[in-house]
Design an enzyme around this catalytic site. Structure first.
Site, PDB file in Angstrom:
ATOM      1  N   SER B 143     -47.951  66.897  60.375  1.00  0.00           N
ATOM      2  CA  SER B 143     -49.117  67.780  60.230  1.00  0.00           C
ATOM      3  C   SER B 143     -48.660  69.208  60.491  1.00  0.00           C
ATOM      4  O   SER B 143     -47.653  69.425  61.183  1.00  0.00           O
ATOM      5  CB  SER B 143     -50.178  67.389  61.257  1.00  0.00           C
ATOM      6  OG  SER B 143     -51.076  68.457  61.476  1.00  0.00           O
ATOM      7  N   TYR B 157     -51.617  64.977  69.998  1.00  0.00           N
ATOM      8  CA  TYR B 157     -51.482  65.114  68.545  1.00  0.00           C
ATOM      9  C   TYR B 157     -50.444  66.176  68.184  1.00  0.00           C
ATOM     10  O   TYR B 157     -49.509  65.925  67.431  1.00  0.00           O
ATOM     11  CB  TYR B 157     -52.839  65.470  67.934  1.00  0.00           C
ATOM     12  CG  TYR B 157     -52.846  65.433  66.425  1.00  0.00           C
ATOM     13  CD1 TYR B 157     -52.814  64.217  65.747  1.00  0.00           C
ATOM     14  CD2 TYR B 157     -52.868  66.604  65.677  1.00  0.00           C
ATOM     15  CE1 TYR B 157     -52.813  64.172  64.361  1.00  0.00           C
ATOM     16  CE2 TYR B 157     -52.874  66.569  64.282  1.00  0.00           C
ATOM     17  CZ  TYR B 157     -52.845  65.353  63.635  1.00  0.00           C
ATOM     18  OH  TYR B 157     -52.838  65.309  62.259  1.00  0.00           O
TER      19      TYR B 157
END
Lengths: 263, 250
Positions: B143, B157
């Protein structure tokens, strides 16, 4: 078959500091469907010849789409000449590939070729690139949004400092990668996507490996081979086609992993 | 014209292929020529899909991973493409409230699972290279939060996505010896259950993105097909950012 990677109807301009290398990319883009490919170079280049007759006739067809424009991209006069000649022939340019890579000991000449020329040419061709994003003005390819594309090419010397002291070459390579990001942010408002590609060691220019060292050099590349034409043409085609429309400021490294290893 | 982006005849495995980006790229792999795609996911797919086999699995445990790989081995002798896509996010309203459970689950699924899933798939991937004499491909979906920071307090994350990129670089150097090429993709805002902001407030989200829109199925498909096909054969250990320019303005 999906048309995601198609270059059909696109007009491309390649700048080139080394005779031979630009022609290789031009040939690849024409093979991938580009309508016309202009190559800006100081010297003309003889189209490639092959032994196979059938292959040669295919190649001749490809070369009909490639147009050489003789000019010196390191001077304002040369760039103006390039712009005038192309704008007389084309209402718009879809793809600009700045691949002028020049390596010598002189600082100024190297910076002029590898950093100043791509930046100035990108600025100069803004009107023609912009024209390609409007289907009414430019070549009408489809009704959906068309993005103009600018792709700047550099070498791994711009990522990892090489063993030799080529300060100008490696700095200019690092510089163009950073300039690509700045252009990406500025030009996206004009619907022009700017991205960059870093190439590793190739069996051709710009980073041509001396045949005598080839085995030794290849052993040090994680992929255990040198790069070839398809590798660079594929990366450019990905970014230049609809597939790369979301790659704003993206930097692709095509080097067989050589920049991942130390030393 | 020679198509260097073709995936004709390839067999692919995608983790987390039932929803979000995973669902987009399963469709993209089939649309670009794959013979068969296995979707290894904890969620059942919503729609019927041709040439796609769904295998239900809990990828958070090694038993779950082993079970899924055994099921693939029942029908396949080798696998050409693996996309480690399954991932989760989890944030807290403040730094003080961030919990251990949020860290463990997220970091396990986003970082540990790609490592061990690839390890268990190694034999199938290596076999593909030996049989077809062309590189097999592993693509890890990271990401842009692995490269730069957004305002959410999703510590696990961000850290796990950055870790995945670094792990990709290291693993790629080992795996290439067996004809397996590994790379990572960093997507920006794609509408999904995980990115509800991009899904439910597309207009508002688009204002933050230089290109002025959220990611489309074609955008993620383009990146995956480029790396998975012969076109991406000389890209190794790399990070490909597909984000409409977000990462450059943060």
């Amino acid at each position: 078959m999906s048309t995601l990677f198609s270059l059909d109807n696109r007009v491309a301009l390649l700048t080139c500091g080394l005779t031979g290398y630009g022609w290789m990319i031009a040939e690849g883009l024409a093979e991938q469907g580009a309508k016309r490919v202009y190559v800006a170079d100081k010297e003309p280049c003889t189209p490639r010849t092959v032994l196979d007759e059938e292959e040669q006739s295919q190649l001749d067809e490809i070369y009909k789409k490639i147009i050489h424009i003789q000019c010196d991209i390191t001077t304002e006069e040369g760039r103006e000449k390039l712009f005038c000649e192309i704008s007389a022939l084309e209402p718009s340019i879809n793809i600009l590939v700045n691949s002028s890579l020049y390596n010598s000991e002189g600082w100024e000449e190297v910076i002029k070729y590898n950093l100043e020329a791509p930046i100035k040419i990108t600025e100069k061709f803004l009107p023609l690139l912009k024209a390609s994003t409007n289907p009414d003005e430019g070549t009408s390819i489809s009704t959906e949004q068309m993005y103009g594309k600018v792709i700047n090419i550099s070498t791994v010397d711009g990522i990892n400092p090489p063993q030799v002291a080529n300060f100008a070459f490696s700095s200019s390579n690092a510089g163009i990668n950073h300039a690509s990001k700045s252009f990406a942010v500025q030009y996206i408002r004009h619907k022009i996507v700017v991205s960059s590609i870093t190439v590793g060691l190739f069996n051709t220019t710009p980073n041509e490996v001396n045949p005598a060292n080839r085995l030794q050099v290849t052993q040090r590349i994680p992929a255990k081979r040198l790069g070839h034409k398809d590798d660079i043409v594929a990366a450019i085609t990905y970014l230049a086609s609809r597939a790369g429309d979301y790659c704003v400021g993206t930097h692709i490294v095509v080097d067989g992993g050589v920049s991942e290893i130390r030393g | 014209m020679r198509n260097i982006f073709s995936l004709d005849g390839r067999v692919a495995v995608v983790t987390g292929g039932s929803s979000g980006i995973g669902e987009m790229l399963v469709k993209g792999l089939v649309g670009n020529g794959c013979d068969r795609v296995y979707d290894i996911s904890v969620h059942e797919p919503v729609a019927e899909r041709t040439r796609v086999t769904f295998i239900k699995a809990d990828l958070l445990t090694l038993e779950g991973i082993d079970e899924a790989v055994s099921k693939i081995e029942e029908t396949e002798k080798h696998i050409d493409i693996l996309v480690n896509n399954a991932g989760i996010s989890g944030g807290a309203p403040s730094f003080e409230e961030f919990s251990e459970r949020q860290w463990d689950q997220v970091v396990d699924l986003n970082m540990k699972t790609p490592l061990f899933f690839t390890q268990r798939m190694h034999k199938l991937l290596k076999k593909s290279y030996e049989t077809n004499k062309r590189l097999s491909k592993v693509i890890n979906i990271s990401s842009i939060n692995g490269l730069s920071i957004d305002r959410d307090r999703t510590y696990g994350y961000h850290a796990s996505k950055a870790g995945l990129l670094h792990m990709t670089r290291q693993m790629s150097l080992d795996l290439i010896k067996d004809g397996i090429s590994m790379n990572a993709i960093c997507p920006g805002a794609f509408p999904s259950n995980m990115n509800r902001q991009a899904r439910d407030y597309a207009h508002k989200t688009s204002e933050q993105i230089p290109v002025g829109r959220t990611g489309s199925p074609d955008d993620i498909t383009g990146a995956v097909v480029y790396l998975a096909s012969q076109a991406g054969d000389y890209v190794l250990g790399s990070t490909l950012v597909v984000d409409g320019g977000v990462n450059n303005i943060r």
